[in-house]
Motif scaffolding. Structure first.
Motif, mmCIF file in Angstrom:
data_model
loop_
_atom_site.group_PDB
_atom_site.id
_atom_site.type_symbol
_atom_site.label_atom_id
_atom_site.label_comp_id
_atom_site.label_asym_id
_atom_site.label_seq_id
_atom_site.Cartn_x
_atom_site.Cartn_y
_atom_site.Cartn_z
ATOM 1 N N ASP A 429 22.204 62.398 -56.267
ATOM 2 C CA ASP A 429 21.012 62.144 -57.232
ATOM 3 C C ASP A 429 20.196 63.374 -57.437
ATOM 4 O O ASP A 429 19.393 63.611 -58.176
ATOM 5 N N PHE A 430 20.586 64.553 -56.433
ATOM 6 C CA PHE A 430 19.770 65.737 -56.674
ATOM 7 C C PHE A 430 20.033 66.346 -58.162
ATOM 8 O O PHE A 430 19.281 67.286 -58.315
ATOM 9 N N LYS A 431 21.111 65.878 -58.759
ATOM 10 C CA LYS A 431 21.338 66.537 -60.183
ATOM 11 C C LYS A 431 20.063 66.238 -61.301
ATOM 12 O O LYS A 431 20.260 66.959 -62.149
ATOM 13 N N TRP A 432 19.619 65.192 -60.950
ATOM 14 C CA TRP A 432 18.569 64.770 -61.828
ATOM 15 C C TRP A 432 17.291 64.513 -61.373
ATOM 16 O O TRP A 432 16.455 64.203 -62.081
ATOM 17 N N LEU A 433 17.082 64.838 -59.907
ATOM 18 C CA LEU A 433 15.827 64.561 -59.383
ATOM 19 C C LEU A 433 15.009 66.047 -59.386
ATOM 20 O O LEU A 433 15.587 66.940 -59.535
ATOM 21 N N PRO A 434 13.884 65.922 -59.082
ATOM 22 C CA PRO A 434 12.960 67.166 -59.142
ATOM 23 C C PRO A 434 13.423 68.165 -58.163
ATOM 24 O O PRO A 434 14.162 67.627 -57.055
ATOM 25 N N PRO A 435 13.342 69.428 -58.257
ATOM 26 C CA PRO A 435 13.583 70.300 -57.301
ATOM 27 C C PRO A 435 13.103 70.242 -55.824
ATOM 28 O O PRO A 435 13.746 70.581 -54.877
ATOM 29 N N TRP A 436 11.914 69.624 -55.860
ATOM 30 C CA TRP A 436 11.197 69.382 -54.479
ATOM 31 C C TRP A 436 11.643 68.159 -53.813
ATOM 32 O O TRP A 436 11.061 67.732 -52.858
ATOM 33 N N SER A 437 12.553 67.326 -54.421
ATOM 34 C CA SER A 437 12.992 66.280 -53.806
ATOM 35 C C SER A 437 13.970 66.162 -52.435
ATOM 36 O O SER A 437 14.308 67.378 -52.205
ATOM 37 N N SER A 438 13.783 65.291 -51.657
ATOM 38 C CA SER A 438 14.483 65.246 -50.230
ATOM 39 C C SER A 438 16.135 65.487 -50.589
ATOM 40 O O SER A 438 16.605 65.896 -49.808
ATOM 41 N N GLU A 439 16.449 64.708 -51.516
ATOM 42 C CA GLU A 439 17.717 64.669 -51.758
ATOM 43 C C GLU A 439 18.258 66.060 -51.971
ATOM 44 O O GLU A 439 19.386 66.454 -51.596
ATOM 45 N N THR A 440 17.510 66.812 -52.939
ATOM 46 C CA THR A 440 18.131 68.077 -53.262
ATOM 47 C C THR A 440 18.120 68.968 -52.051
ATOM 48 O O THR A 440 18.784 69.776 -51.809
ATOM 49 N N GLU A 441 16.850 68.730 -51.359
ATOM 50 C CA GLU A 441 16.937 69.706 -50.178
ATOM 51 C C GLU A 441 18.335 69.338 -49.100
ATOM 52 O O GLU A 441 18.719 70.243 -48.529
ATOM 53 N N LEU A 442 18.313 68.105 -49.057
ATOM 54 C CA LEU A 442 19.714 67.627 -48.179
ATOM 55 C C LEU A 442 20.933 68.378 -48.767
ATOM 56 O O LEU A 442 21.905 68.694 -48.011
ATOM 57 N N ALA A 443 21.001 68.124 -50.073
ATOM 58 C CA ALA A 443 22.274 68.734 -50.761
ATOM 59 C C ALA A 443 22.592 70.123 -50.569
ATOM 60 O O ALA A 443 23.636 70.604 -50.083
ATOM 61 N N PHE A 444 21.499 70.927 -50.654
ATOM 62 C CA PHE A 444 21.796 72.461 -50.265
ATOM 63 C C PHE A 444 21.741 72.795 -48.611
ATOM 64 O O PHE A 444 22.227 73.890 -48.420
#
Length: 1122
Positions: A429-444
């Motif tokens: 989901d991090f690919k289309w969610l905002p950069p500050w989302s929890s999914e993006t933080e978890l992915a990186f």
């Protein structure tokens, strides 16, 4: 506004229901009664009111329950100053009245009374043993009615109260354990759980306290209850505690009875029960297989308490669960996958699983570890798992992957790369969610863990980062970052933060730089030159800041972008075009601030010329013209200083009356500060052996800085624009992380071993050009003479009579600034809050008279006192760029007591060659017991490479961080000391003991070892013959060298004129050798091999910094001959 009704002032009237409500609220709000109560009733009467209210029949039951909770909650306040035994007796009588009163059992008053009174009894220390006996007797009388169904709940609560009393007073019920065993067998209601837990607690305390009592039979009646005699008499405690414990046969029978009743417990009671049974089984050395057969089935339930019980047994008896580890892990994995279970329990199962993996990794069975890790790698998160559960599962997969790669012994990073791709699917989901989302933080976060989990932050192994960069996992991550950056512009800020995190880490800085290099090589050519390019500007800034990346690609891309803007510009561009042009110029400014002008000139001048000529926005054209003139007209370093950001520029020194207020202080008097060094002294604590009056200074003969041969690692060859300047082309290239392939050479095993040892040693020496260097600290004392100071700066008048001096003068806020023409780096200043003056003591005053005087004493240790005077300690911290003596100039600023400013220079602090002597560094992973042999081997290696051998002449050794390599060029010398052996040994033990690495020769070893000062070195009884014969005499044959070592070496001094040849022997009565290794910061060494004789000593000297030999001669003479 609300008003509170207060009772009338009648001390005899008891408290009503409303009064109790108000009083309890006051205690909960303020922790004490308010004025309405203290003005009417004494505080000591509150406990009497509470007990009398509990015994009133007309009081409602809810109010009585509130009073009981109130007594429990504020027992420390109510019983704090209560020493009257009558109050305690009334307290016990109230409990007896409530428990023995007939009730319907539905109100819960009896149960709450037992709980509250037991809590008060445990919390307060004022109760005597007799009061404890009374409460226990009352509770045992209630418990001693098994199978009485009407009050089964009250009997269960009574058992719990007895259990808490047994925990508070271990061994209290030990004498009646036989009665408790009978009650456990007789009880048939649900209260049997409380009976069993009470009996188990008593048995646990008996075994833990080693009490010699019978567990299954007793002659003591249950009621009336009497405490054990050893609890009444303190003198019997030690004798009772020295018993051998209960009978083992009875204990086994008791444990067998307890193990037959687990089915009667709830899950929480089972955890309490097993917490006491497992230590009992360990004390009995019971076979753990019995517990496994009895309780292993609980792992198949979905109750976390029961799973915790099985894991508790596994941690205590791991051998009994041999072969069951995979089954336990499988159940925990299934437990975490059950969606109908609460999330907190699913997370707990994962934590258990990670702990189990860590425990298995510490075991020595390789096959078991491999099989468990393979099973753990199949544990992938599901797309619809909660985010917290995904995070733990990903951490578990990272741990299994890294551990599996460590066990495989080969490059298994290909499977790790595939595993990383599978893991990122669950958080796609991090690919289309905002950069500050929890999914993006978890992915990186997962990406970062996969990348560096196998790499530690220790600097002892500099090859860890390089091996990681050569792995296939790193290449997969590089490709993944490039693809994500190209496809999803919204992720650019996150990727920039990810790379910055690596760059800011000292250990993983090269990883971040390699990522930027990969983006520069593979991403920039693929980017389209349109308006979407502005999303990548934060990444362009990071590329421009890094001087390891050639700027040509970035400049070319920006040039094409500006051309596209010029071609497509219209009439309604507005601020958008200004913003884009300003961003481009900001990147140009970053390039000019971090790169050399020679690398930028052609490409950047073309870009700036295009911008200032054709860009539509006027302000952007003007700024581009300014940058172009700076690039053409201003030299590189001056231009970088001009382009520094505002927060990096030092503030202006010009004073402004608008921003600074006038300070009410006296002006500085230059005439008073001229002779400042006559009464303010900064002296070394340890004086120098040699007062050096000169220093050898040599110009730089190589391209490297600071005048010695350090070669920059040529890791990348940048494309330098041809401008006809050969001087710029020979400068060191950028620190690209791609290593040059080494030249293959043939060498013997000895040379290879020496080179490997030196590479490991030099890898722990910090490179002062890229990180903080090694510090040399000089300890000095700052003293103030009271009488000369007072005569110059006012205050007290000088007086030689000590009795007339009231208090010494002082100076405040002293600031010492240090500077030196020697290469000592930036020397930090020192601040001293205040300094007291010291009187000049009259030596003729009798001791009896001086001993009666009152002398001010500062907080200074006794060892810092010198000649009866005290001073403030000052530490001068040097970071030498070259090991050379010199002088440190000292300037001082302080405030006098009258507010005057004291400014001036003090005497310089001398720095000698002995201050540069430091102990050589050892790798952090070197075991403590091998340190002596490590230093001895290091001495031999350095001795070899500092000789005339050409085998290692062209070798270089990477310093800490791997960015700089050092070359070793050795020099030899010799010094004959006409001093007896006793003098040489004493001087060595006094001044050079930390640097001794080895001593050979039986006679010398016995003398030095008996002294007990030199320790933790290599001792060799038999002296090595011909140890360095080939190195010392490279021009002689091997046979000649051996022949010279059989007898004393004769040196001949050839005179001139009337002088004749003076034969001097190498040593008279050779005793042995002393080997010393001194580290000279920043990276040099000085080696002594002293052949000690009875009447003289011959010192062989080798060093990789030949200028230090100019000072060694005077140092040896001062050390051994004076």
């Amino acid at each position: 506004m609300t008003t509170t009704t207060t009772p009338e002032k009648n001390p005899v009237r008891p408290l009503s229901v409303q009064d109790w409500d108000i009083l309890i609220d006051d205690f909960r709000d303020a922790g004490a009664p308010r004025d309405w109560f203290t003005t009417v009733f004494p505080i000591d009467s509150l406990l009497d009111f509470a007990l009398s209210s509990l015994l009133k029949k007309d009081f409602p039951t809810p109010v009585k329950l509130s009073i009981l909770v109130f007594l429990d909650e504020f027992s420390e306040i109510l019983f704090d100053k209560c020493d009257d035994d009558n109050i305690f007796d009334r307290f016990i009588d109230a409990l007896r009245t409530i428990v023995q009163s007939p009730t319907d059992g539905s109100s819960g008053l009896k149960e709450q009374a037992m709980v509250s009174f037991t809590s008060v009894l445990v919390s307060i220390d004022s109760f005597s043993v007799g009061h404890v006996e009374a409460v226990v007797d009352l509770l045992l009388a209630l418990v001693n009615r098994p199978n009485h169904g009407f009050d089964r709940q009250a009997r269960a609560i009574a058992c719990e109260c007895l259990r808490q009393l047994e925990k508070a007073f271990p061994g209290l019920l030990s004498d009646v354990s036989g009665h408790l065993w009978s009650l456990c067998q007789a009880e048939r209601t649900h209260a049997v759980q409380a009976y069993l837990l009470l009996f188990t607690t008593v048995v646990y305390n008996v075994v833990n306290q080693k009490l010699k009592v019978s567990l299954l039979s007793t002659s003591v009646p249950l009621v009336p209850f009497n405490a054990p005699n050893w609890m009444r008499d303190q003198s019997l405690i030690m004798s009772q505690g020295q018993g051998s414990g209960p009978d083992q046969k009875e204990l086994r029978r008791t444990l067998a009875f307890m193990l037959e009743s687990p089915y009667l417990f709830t899950s929480c009671a089972m955890m309490e029960f097993m917490g006491m049974v497992v230590p009992l089984a360990s004390a009995l050395e019971l076979q753990a297989s019995m517990l496994k057969v009895q309780f292993l089935g609980m792992i198949y339930s979905f109750d976390p308490m029961l799973c915790h019980v099985v894991l508790l047994m596994y941690s205590q008896f791991p051998d009994a669960f041999e072969g069951q580890e995979k089954e336990i892990m499988r159940r925990l994995m299934l437990f975490s996958k059950q969606t109908q279970i609460y999330l907190v329990f699913r997370l707990l199962a994962l934590h258990w699983l990670m702990g189990l993996l860590n425990k298995l990794m510490l075991s020595g069975e390789l096959e078991k570890r491999k099989s468990v890790l393979e099973m753990g790698q199949k544990f992938h998160p599901v797309v619809f798992d909660p985010l917290a559960l995904k995070a733990l599962k990903l951490d578990l997969l990272v741990q299994c992957s890294v551990s599996s790669n460590a066990l495989s012994g080969s490059d298994n990073n290909k499977s790790a790369g595939e595993l990383l791709q599978d893991c990122l699917v669950s958080v796609s989901d991090f690919k289309w969610l905002p950069p500050w989302s929890s999914e993006t933080e978890l992915a990186f976060r997962t990406l970062h863990k996969f990348l560096i989990c196998a790499s530690t932050h220790s600097d002892s192994d500099p090859s860890t980062t390089r091996s990681l960069m050569e792995s296939s996992l790193f290449k997969n991550v590089q490709g993944l970052l490039v693809d994500m950056t190209l496809e999803f512009q919204i992720l650019v800020p996150v990727i920039v933060a990810f790379i910055e995190r690596l760059i800011n880490c000292h250990k993983h800085q090269w990883l971040g730089e390699r990522f930027l290099q990969t983006i520069d090589e593979k991403l920039l050519p693929k980017l389209k030159k349109n308006n979407l390019l502005t999303a990548y500007f934060p990444l362009f800034h990071r590329i421009a800041e890094n001087d390891t990346i050639p700027p040509s690609r970035l400049i070319e891309l920006l040039t094409k972008f500006v051309v596209s803007l010029v071609e497509k510009c219209g009439f309604d561009v507005g601020l958008k075009l200004w913003d884009q042009g300003t961003e481009v110029l900001g990147i140009c400014r970053t390039l000019m601030s971090h790169h050399k002008s020679s690398r930028l000139f052609l490409g950047l001048s073309r870009l700036l010329s295009l911008t200032c000529l054709y860009f539509p926005d006027l302000e952007v054209r003007d700024n581009a013209r300014i940058y172009l003139r700076m690039l053409v007209c201003i030299p590189g370093q001056r231009m970088k200083n001009i382009l520094k950001p505002a927060d990096a520029v030092s503030p202006s020194t010009h004073s402004s009356t608008f921003f600074s207020a006038q300070s009410p202080r006296f002006c500085h008097g230059p005439s008073k500060s001229q002779n400042l060094s006559s009464y303010i002294h900064l002296e070394r604590v340890t004086p120098l052996l040699v007062k050096q009056s000169w220093s050898l200074s040599l110009p730089s003969l190589s391209i490297g800085t600071d005048g010695y041969s350090i070669m920059e690692s040529k890791i990348q060859v940048d494309e330098v624009e041809p401008d006809g300047s050969k001087e710029l082309q020979i400068l060191p290239e950028a620190r690209r992380i791609e290593p040059v392939k080494p030249t293959l050479r043939v060498m013997d095993s000895k040379i290879a071993e020496i080179l490997e040892r030196l590479r490991r040693y030099f890898s722990v020496i910090p490179d002062f050009r890229h990180m903080p260097g090694i510090k040399v600290r000089l300890t000095c004392t700052l003293r103030l003479d009271a009488e000369p100071y007072s005569s110059i700066w006012g205050g007290q008048t000088p007086n030689t009579d000590l009795e007339k001096v009231d208090s010494p003068p002082a100076i405040f806020a002293t600031l010492l600034k240090f500077s030196s023409s020697a290469p000592y780096g930036s020397i930090p200043s020192c601040r001293i809050p205040f300094l007291l003056g010291e009187p000049q003591w009259n030596r003729n005053v009798p001791n009896e008279e001086v001993s009666l005087d009152i002398v001010l004493v500062e907080n200074t240790p006794k060892e810092e006192q010198k000649d009866g005077l005290r001073g403030a300690l000052v530490t001068v911290e040097l970071e030498p760029r070259e090991p050379t003596p010199g002088l440190v100039e000292v300037s001082m600023e302080a405030n006098a007591e009258t507010g005057q400013m004291i400014q001036g220079k003090l005497e310089s602090v001398p720095v000698g060659i002995e201050d540069m002597f430091l102990k050589a560094l050892a790798p952090p992973d070197e075991p403590e017991d091998t340190i002596p042999s490590y230093y001895s081997d290091l001495f031999n290696a350095l001795w070899e490479v500092c000789g005339s051998s050409s085998s290692t002449a062209h070798e270089t050794y990477a310093l800490k961080g791997g960015k700089t390599a050092a070359a070793v060029s050795g020099t030899r010398s010799v010094k004959l000391l006409e001093a007896p052996a006793e003098t040489v040994i004493q001087a060595t033990e006094l001044n050079l003991a930390p640097f001794v690495v080895a001593i050979t020769g039986e006679q010398l070893v016995d003398i030095v070892r008996d002294g007990g000062i030199i320790e933790n070195i290599v001792w060799k009884e038999d002296e090595e013959e011909g140890d360095h014969a080939n190195a010392d005499q490279s021009t002689s044959s091997s046979a000649g060298a051996k022949r010279l070592n059989r007898g004393p070496l004769r040196l001949t001094y050839i005179g001139y004129g009337d002088d004749q040849e003076v034969p001097m022997t190498r040593s008279r009565g050779k005793m042995g050798k002393i080997k010393m290794l001194m580290f000279l910061p920043p990276r040099y060494h000085l080696l002594f091999e002293m052949e000690v004789g009875e009447g003289s000593t011959l010192v062989h000297i080798r060093t990789d910094h030949w200028p230090c030999l100019a000072y060694v001669d005077d140092y040896l003479e001062a050390l051994f001959l004076q």
